[in-house]
Scaffold this motif. Structure first.
Motif, PDB file in Angstrom:
ATOM      1  N   CYS A 157       3.610 -12.242   1.144  1.00  0.00           N
ATOM      2  CA  CYS A 157       4.028 -11.739  -0.170  1.00  0.00           C
ATOM      3  C   CYS A 157       5.280 -12.495  -0.621  1.00  0.00           C
ATOM      4  O   CYS A 157       6.278 -12.526   0.108  1.00  0.00           O
ATOM      5  N   ARG A 158       5.225 -13.083  -1.819  1.00  0.00           N
ATOM      6  CA  ARG A 158       6.383 -13.816  -2.327  1.00  0.00           C
ATOM      7  C   ARG A 158       6.791 -13.365  -3.726  1.00  0.00           C
ATOM      8  O   ARG A 158       7.669 -13.967  -4.338  1.00  0.00           O
ATOM      9  N   TYR A 159       6.145 -12.315  -4.228  1.00  0.00           N
ATOM     10  CA  TYR A 159       6.621 -11.708  -5.464  1.00  0.00           C
ATOM     11  C   TYR A 159       6.460 -10.195  -5.363  1.00  0.00           C
ATOM     12  O   TYR A 159       5.412  -9.695  -4.950  1.00  0.00           O
ATOM     13  N   PHE A 160       7.518  -9.492  -5.742  1.00  0.00           N
ATOM     14  CA  PHE A 160       7.463  -8.034  -5.803  1.00  0.00           C
ATOM     15  C   PHE A 160       8.014  -7.598  -7.148  1.00  0.00           C
ATOM     16  O   PHE A 160       9.139  -7.944  -7.523  1.00  0.00           O
ATOM     17  N   GLY A 161       7.213  -6.839  -7.879  1.00  0.00           N
ATOM     18  CA  GLY A 161       7.660  -6.244  -9.126  1.00  0.00           C
ATOM     19  C   GLY A 161       7.619  -4.736  -8.997  1.00  0.00           C
ATOM     20  O   GLY A 161       6.601  -4.189  -8.569  1.00  0.00           O
ATOM     21  N   GLY A 162       8.698  -4.072  -9.312  1.00  0.00           N
ATOM     22  CA  GLY A 162       8.718  -2.622  -9.104  1.00  0.00           C
ATOM     23  C   GLY A 162       9.656  -1.894 -10.035  1.00  0.00           C
ATOM     24  O   GLY A 162      10.537  -2.488 -10.663  1.00  0.00           O
ATOM     25  N   TYR A 163       9.433  -0.597 -10.100  1.00  0.00           N
ATOM     26  CA  TYR A 163      10.293   0.301 -10.861  1.00  0.00           C
ATOM     27  C   TYR A 163      10.628   1.471  -9.946  1.00  0.00           C
ATOM     28  O   TYR A 163       9.738   2.002  -9.279  1.00  0.00           O
ATOM     29  N   PRO A 164      11.887   1.910  -9.860  1.00  0.00           N
ATOM     30  CA  PRO A 164      12.271   2.940  -8.873  1.00  0.00           C
ATOM     31  C   PRO A 164      11.541   4.260  -9.103  1.00  0.00           C
ATOM     32  O   PRO A 164      11.460   4.753 -10.224  1.00  0.00           O
ATOM     33  N   ILE A 165      11.002   4.811  -8.016  1.00  0.00           N
ATOM     34  CA  ILE A 165      10.390   6.139  -8.049  1.00  0.00           C
ATOM     35  C   ILE A 165      10.324   6.670  -6.625  1.00  0.00           C
ATOM     36  O   ILE A 165       9.906   5.974  -5.703  1.00  0.00           O
ATOM     37  N   THR A 166      10.752   7.901  -6.434  1.00  0.00           N
ATOM     38  CA  THR A 166      10.682   8.547  -5.127  1.00  0.00           C
ATOM     39  C   THR A 166       9.226   8.846  -4.786  1.00  0.00           C
ATOM     40  O   THR A 166       8.486   9.323  -5.648  1.00  0.00           O
ATOM     41  N   PRO A 167       8.767   8.591  -3.554  1.00  0.00           N
ATOM     42  CA  PRO A 167       9.507   8.092  -2.391  1.00  0.00           C
ATOM     43  C   PRO A 167       9.270   6.613  -2.095  1.00  0.00           C
ATOM     44  O   PRO A 167       9.343   6.195  -0.947  1.00  0.00           O
ATOM     45  N   ALA A 168       9.003   5.800  -3.130  1.00  0.00           N
ATOM     46  CA  ALA A 168       8.711   4.383  -2.924  1.00  0.00           C
ATOM     47  C   ALA A 168       9.913   3.479  -3.166  1.00  0.00           C
ATOM     48  O   ALA A 168       9.836   2.284  -2.889  1.00  0.00           O
ATOM     49  N   SER A 169      11.013   4.027  -3.663  1.00  0.00           N
ATOM     50  CA  SER A 169      12.148   3.194  -4.067  1.00  0.00           C
ATOM     51  C   SER A 169      12.707   2.356  -2.930  1.00  0.00           C
ATOM     52  O   SER A 169      13.221   1.255  -3.154  1.00  0.00           O
ATOM     53  N   ASP A 170      12.634   2.871  -1.688  1.00  0.00           N
ATOM     54  CA  ASP A 170      13.166   2.118  -0.544  1.00  0.00           C
ATOM     55  C   ASP A 170      12.493   0.755  -0.416  1.00  0.00           C
ATOM     56  O   ASP A 170      13.104  -0.197   0.067  1.00  0.00           O
TER      57      ASP A 170
END
Length: 583
Positions: free
Chosen positions: A213-226
């Motif tokens: 994996c060389r790209y990660f796009g995300g938006y904070p949300i519990t319980p995945a924010s870590d």
């Protein structure tokens, strides 16, 4: 066998979670196995928090049920968790707050007074508490002092010295004030293997990076924010990029774009965010672009209970689409499997050029467990099929094939230009709405998923080859089901377990073999309606016993054992309705 469960309860902001994390790390460094569970408030500060760690000198399969030691920072913690103490357990409480009553041994420790005397502030009660629990368990103080130094060293020597003083104050209090209950001692012991302790979110993040994996796009949300935080810190070290997008729609859209450009890409979210990603997942299916989506499930529809666990998103993961938009859905059973099966997720996404959903939950995401140092050669890496030089001369991106997979060109390949569109299209990618073409491409997309169902290694069977009761589960229920089945077996019941690691498409051959080897089938899952049970019944047309729980908590092994006994003793299979656990 040493086996102990320590539960710590108090107010959010008092250091309950950090105390539990330090204790867990100390037990792991002492060469014991650990399995943690935590609950915490949805508020930024305040509200009840709880952390528990179960530790043993043998493998720990579940979080356990009754606490051998309950530590309460205040009276509310006792009111919430007092019922969880063994009848002959040990309650550690602060006499300044309340006076408990019960069959347990009450061990008064003036936590706040000790903290104020040592640090001149209430901040630090968690380290005093760590010292108290460590003293009760006979742990090595030098090892604990090094652990504290590792944790607080960046804050300077003065902070480290104060925390050492707090740790020693709690430890010494136990030495000067003995208690009656006999408990096993968890002194440092020789290690039989090199172990690591990680959370599910950390484990899958490491696995994703190792998968390429060389790209990660995300938006904070519990319980995945870590996961987003981990990737922001570590993915750039491996030449990767991380973008915190404005919302979940932008996150999945950027992931599909990065994958189209040739990079292995992932996002992570929870149920509300997954709902927003559905349309772009359909785009990835239609344009046959690989991507991995982690869904760390939380409780309930809408915002639900953000800090509690559930397995309620299965229907959304499997069926959440307009039109026929097949995808692959995986579900690891423990923290170690998070690492290896996220590599499988990337492999399947690349091999079949499709979205792969990776289902964890709040319990598994934040649970910490010990496991053997990872072997990164265990799961060989698979990359997408690229077109040959000959294929690029008359390149047909969506050319039908025996397994539904066609070579995927990367932008910049001479002759490899094509339209990656959400519209129905021809073999070259040009929009086309004829009945013949839509049927042809629908068959192509479905064929890939059918082929994926034949992949080996996506179920795990425990117990005898033939059994009266067969219990089927998925995801983080694995350990509790296994321990519950072992409890029932020890009492003379005949039971086997099948744990699904791929829940869509169903690994049909393995499931049929299991169904033919048992007389009665129990499907255990942590949601209200029995979502996997309904899928299995519709596919295999069998009567089942559905066991569900939707309290925001994992199964206890005892609940599994009780269901096995009830079915063995004549409980009738249902017509599909769930039988809920009543705690």
């Amino acid at each position: 066998m040493k086996d102990i469960l320590v539960r710590i309860g108090g107010e959010g902001g008092e250091g309950v979670i950090s105390c539990g994390e330090l204790l867990t790390q100390a037990l792991a460094r002492s060469s014991y196995e650990v399995f943690t569970f935590r609950t915490y408030p949805a508020e930024i500060k305040g509200g009840p928090a709880m952390f528990q760690v179960r530790s043993s000198d043998e493998a720990v399969l579940s979080q356990g049920k009754s606490a051998d030691i309950l530590v309460t920072f205040n009276e509310e913690a006792f009111q919430l968790h007092g019922h969880s103490i063994h009848t002959d357990g040990l309650l550690v409480y602060d006499p300044a707050h309340y006076k408990p009553e019960g069959s347990f041994e009450a061990y008064g420790v003036p936590l706040e007074e000790i903290t104020l005397n040592v640090i001149k502030s209430k901040m630090g009660k968690n380290v005093v508490c760590l010292g108290v629990v460590a003293g009760i368990l006979g742990m090595d103080i030098a090892m604990l002092e090094q652990l504290v130094r590792d944790r607080f060293g960046k804050k300077g020597d003065i902070v480290v010295a104060k925390n050492h003083e707090a740790l020693r104050a709690g430890y010494d209090y136990v030495a000067k004030h003995p208690f009656k209950k006999k408990l096993p001692k968890f002194e440092v012991r020789p290690s039989t293997y090199k172990r690591i302790v990680m959370s599910g979110n950390e484990s899958l993040s490491v696995g994703a990076i190792s998968a390429g994996c060389r790209y990660f796009g995300g938006y904070p949300i519990t319980p995945a924010s870590d996961i987003l935080e981990f990737m922001e810190r570590d993915l750039p070290k491996f030449g990767g990029a991380v973008v915190q997008t404005e919302d979940e729609i932008a996150a999945i859209a950027s992931v599909v774009g990065a994958s189209y450009a040739g990079k292995k890409a992932m996002t992570a979210t929870s149920g509300p965010g997954l709902s927003l990603m559905v349309e772009i997942m359909g785009l990835a299916t239609m344009s046959e672009i690989p991507c991995v989506i982690v869904d760390a499930q939380r409780s309930g529809p809408s915002t639900g209970m953000p800090t509690k666990m559930e397995q309620g998103d299965l229907n959304l993961a499997v069926y959440g689409a307009h039109g026929d938009a097949p995808r692959i859905v995986l579900a690891p059973g423990d923290v170690e499997e998070c690492l290896y099966y996220i590599i499988h997720a990337f492999n399947l996404a690349e091999k079949y050029q499709t979205p792969v959903l990776f289902m964890t939950d709040q319990s598994l995401a934040h649970r910490t467990q010990t496991f053997a140092w990872p072997d990164f050669q265990k799961v060989p890496i698979v990359n997408r099929l690229l077109p040959t030089e000959a294929e690029l001369k008359e390149y047909k991106r969506f050319q039908p094939s025996a397994n539904g997979v066609s070579p995927m060109a990367i932008p910049g390949m001479e002759g490899g230009c094509y339209a990656a569109t959400g519209l129905e299209h021809t073999e070259r990618g040009a929009p086309n709405f004829t009945p013949k073409m839509h049927t042809l491409m629908s068959i192509k997309r479905a064929k890939k998923i059918e082929e994926a169902s034949k992949e080996p290694g996506f179920t795990a069977r425990f117990g005898p080859k033939k059994a009266k009761i067969g219990i089927i589960g998925w995801g983080s229920t694995q350990g509790a089901i296994r321990e519950g089945a072992e409890m029932a077996t020890q009492q003379g019941y005949s039971v086997a377990q099948l744990q699904l690691k791929m829940v869509y498409p169903l690994p049909e051959a393995d499931i049929r073999e299991f169904l033919n080897s048992v007389e009665e089938v129990v499907v255990a899952e942590l949601n209200f309606g029995g979502q996997l049970n309904q899928i299995l019944r519709s596919k295999f047309l069998i009567p089942t016993h559905s066991l569900t729980k939707c309290e925001g908590l994992p199964f206890y092994a005892e609940e599994i054992a009780a269901k096995i006994k009830a079915v063995s003793n004549g409980e009738k299979a249902t017509a599909g309705a769930a039988t809920a656990v009543r705690s």
